[in-house]
Scaffold this motif. Structure first.
Motif, mmCIF file in Angstrom:
data_model
loop_
_atom_site.group_PDB
_atom_site.id
_atom_site.type_symbol
_atom_site.label_atom_id
_atom_site.label_comp_id
_atom_site.label_asym_id
_atom_site.label_seq_id
_atom_site.Cartn_x
_atom_site.Cartn_y
_atom_site.Cartn_z
ATOM 1 N N UNK A 1 8.224 -32.730 55.900
ATOM 2 C CA UNK A 1 7.634 -31.452 56.304
ATOM 3 C C UNK A 1 8.530 -30.288 55.957
ATOM 4 N N UNK A 2 9.844 -30.492 55.965
ATOM 5 C CA UNK A 2 10.769 -29.400 55.675
ATOM 6 C C UNK A 2 11.004 -29.208 54.189
ATOM 7 N N UNK A 3 10.579 -30.170 53.347
ATOM 8 C CA UNK A 3 10.769 -30.044 51.910
ATOM 9 C C UNK A 3 9.786 -29.035 51.349
ATOM 10 N N UNK A 4 10.227 -28.146 50.461
ATOM 11 C CA UNK A 4 9.315 -27.146 49.883
ATOM 12 C C UNK A 4 8.249 -27.805 49.031
ATOM 13 N N UNK A 5 7.007 -27.327 49.145
ATOM 14 C CA UNK A 5 5.920 -27.856 48.328
ATOM 15 C C UNK A 5 6.083 -27.380 46.896
ATOM 16 N N UNK A 6 5.795 -28.244 45.953
ATOM 17 C CA UNK A 6 5.909 -27.884 44.552
ATOM 18 C C UNK A 6 4.555 -27.440 44.030
ATOM 19 N N UNK A 7 4.431 -26.164 43.743
ATOM 20 C CA UNK A 7 3.234 -25.608 43.111
ATOM 21 C C UNK A 7 3.721 -24.492 42.199
ATOM 22 N N UNK A 8 4.066 -24.873 41.001
ATOM 23 C CA UNK A 8 4.704 -23.933 40.087
ATOM 24 C C UNK A 8 3.705 -22.919 39.529
ATOM 25 N N UNK A 9 4.174 -21.692 39.349
ATOM 26 C CA UNK A 9 3.404 -20.639 38.691
ATOM 27 C C UNK A 9 3.661 -20.676 37.191
ATOM 28 N N UNK A 10 2.649 -20.375 36.440
ATOM 29 C CA UNK A 10 2.784 -20.305 34.990
ATOM 30 C C UNK A 10 2.423 -18.897 34.522
ATOM 31 N N UNK A 11 3.324 -18.266 33.812
ATOM 32 C CA UNK A 11 3.044 -16.931 33.274
ATOM 33 C C UNK A 11 2.060 -17.057 32.117
ATOM 34 N N UNK A 12 0.962 -16.315 32.212
ATOM 35 C CA UNK A 12 -0.058 -16.387 31.166
ATOM 36 C C UNK A 12 -0.002 -15.185 30.240
ATOM 37 N N UNK A 13 0.698 -14.144 30.651
ATOM 38 C CA UNK A 13 0.780 -12.966 29.779
ATOM 39 C C UNK A 13 1.894 -12.052 30.265
ATOM 40 N N UNK A 14 2.511 -11.369 29.344
ATOM 41 C CA UNK A 14 3.526 -10.376 29.668
ATOM 42 C C UNK A 14 2.979 -9.012 29.277
ATOM 43 N N UNK A 15 2.586 -8.229 30.277
ATOM 44 C CA UNK A 15 2.004 -6.919 30.032
ATOM 45 C C UNK A 15 2.680 -5.904 30.941
ATOM 46 N N UNK B 1 -14.270 -12.558 34.289
ATOM 47 C CA UNK B 1 -15.720 -12.389 34.266
ATOM 48 C C UNK B 1 -16.424 -13.690 34.628
ATOM 49 N N UNK B 2 -17.727 -13.611 34.885
ATOM 50 C CA UNK B 2 -18.503 -14.807 35.198
ATOM 51 C C UNK B 2 -18.531 -15.781 34.022
ATOM 52 N N UNK B 3 -18.272 -15.270 32.828
ATOM 53 C CA UNK B 3 -18.212 -16.100 31.630
ATOM 54 C C UNK B 3 -16.863 -16.794 31.489
ATOM 55 N N UNK B 4 -15.885 -16.322 32.261
ATOM 56 C CA UNK B 4 -14.548 -16.902 32.187
ATOM 57 C C UNK B 4 -13.587 -16.148 31.301
ATOM 58 N N UNK B 5 -13.968 -14.952 30.855
ATOM 59 C CA UNK B 5 -13.084 -14.128 30.035
ATOM 60 C C UNK B 5 -12.113 -13.379 30.947
ATOM 61 N N UNK C 1 -9.167 -17.850 26.272
ATOM 62 C CA UNK C 1 -8.605 -19.197 26.412
ATOM 63 C C UNK C 1 -7.695 -19.301 27.640
ATOM 64 N N UNK C 2 -8.087 -18.621 28.709
ATOM 65 C CA UNK C 2 -7.340 -18.738 29.954
ATOM 66 C C UNK C 2 -5.990 -18.059 29.947
ATOM 67 N N UNK C 3 -5.779 -17.146 29.028
ATOM 68 C CA UNK C 3 -4.522 -16.406 28.989
ATOM 69 C C UNK C 3 -3.529 -16.886 27.955
ATOM 70 N N UNK C 4 -3.899 -17.881 27.169
ATOM 71 C CA UNK C 4 -2.985 -18.385 26.137
ATOM 72 C C UNK C 4 -2.787 -17.345 25.032
ATOM 73 N N UNK C 5 -3.864 -16.670 24.633
ATOM 74 C CA UNK C 5 -3.784 -15.611 23.631
ATOM 75 C C UNK C 5 -4.595 -14.416 24.117
ATOM 76 N N UNK C 6 -4.187 -13.219 23.674
ATOM 77 C CA UNK C 6 -4.831 -11.986 24.125
ATOM 78 C C UNK C 6 -5.140 -11.090 22.935
ATOM 79 N N UNK C 7 -6.239 -10.348 23.056
ATOM 80 C CA UNK C 7 -6.647 -9.397 22.033
ATOM 81 C C UNK C 7 -6.855 -8.039 22.675
ATOM 82 N N UNK C 8 -6.361 -6.983 22.031
ATOM 83 C CA UNK C 8 -6.526 -5.631 22.541
ATOM 84 C C UNK C 8 -7.868 -5.075 22.080
#
Length: 227
Positions: free
Chosen positions: A21-35, A44-48, A67-74
């Motif tokens: 119970x005292x051990x920290x739960x492991x749920x790592x964050x993943x950076x999807x974009x640097x802005x 969006x409802x389409x998933x964009x 693609x869930x943040x793997x690549x981005x277009x301006x």
């Protein structure tokens, strides 16, 4: 085989549970974009994925990822410091400054710029129009509503932003303590709920009951605001 007293077994079990119970739960964050200076993020409802940024010289804008943040277009849209996104009736709206609202019909990939300055220019000085900001937007029964933060009040559109008109303005004014002249509140959120539009300002909350005009529910003479 060595045997352990019952109390010892219970004690070891309790200690093991406590360690888990005292051990920290492991749920790592993943950076999807640097802005830098990220202002708003929306999926969006389409998933964009949509993102906007806030840059002093307005050289940012709206970015999208399919693609869930793997690549981005301006997106090819002029930057008006878009502070939020809203989806309704097949459109994506991006609310910004300078009386501008972005509207997309393809999930946020391309944008048209809407301009509601004509609807508020009688009440907001020309030198202020380019500095106005819009944080509030909602849709009710096919009518688009927008709340201006800089004194423009609440406006509406029967054609999703192509043209705009003022809702009843007089009933939106409020009196501050000790003041003899009414003032227009600064609206930061609109919410459609059970046939009404609620306008949330810095100092007041108003509720609007639309009245029918030519089969649509948006008119400048309606007086159904309630403070």
């Amino acid at each position: 085989m060595r045997s352990f007293p019952f109390k010892t077994i219970i004690g070891l079990s309790t200690a093991a549970v406590a360690m888990v119970m005292s051990s920290p739960l492991r749920a790592d964050w993943e950076q999807v974009h640097s802005l830098p200076n990220t202002y708003a993020h929306f999926i969006t409802s389409e998933g964009v994925n949509l993102m906007s940024d806030y840059r002093d010289n307005r050289d940012g804008g709206i970015y999208y990822s399919e693609d869930g943040g793997a690549t981005w277009t301006k997106s090819e849209v002029r930057d008006y410091w878009f502070s939020n996104f809203y989806e309704a009736d097949g459109y994506i709206f991006a609310i910004g400054s300078g009386c501008r609202i972005g509207r997309s019909e393809d999930g946020g990939r391309t944008w048209d710029l809407l301009n509601y300055s004509k609807a508020i220019e009688d009440w907001v000085p020309n030198k202020v129009l380019d500095a106005t900001v819009c944080y509030a937007i909602t849709v009710l029964d096919g009518v688009l509503y927008a709340g201006d933060f800089s004194g423009g009040g609440v406006i509406c559109s029967n054609d999703y932003g192509e043209t705009w008109e003022m809702t009843d303005r007089d009933s939106l004014y409020i009196y501050f303590t000790g003041e003899s002249e009414p003032q227009m509140d600064s609206f930061y959120h609109l919410e459609a709920f059970k046939g009404m539009v609620y306008a949330f300002g810095l100092y007041s909350v108003h509720a609007y009951i639309p009245e029918e005009k030519n089969g649509r529910y948006c008119q400048s003479t309606v007086t159904a605001w309630h403070q």
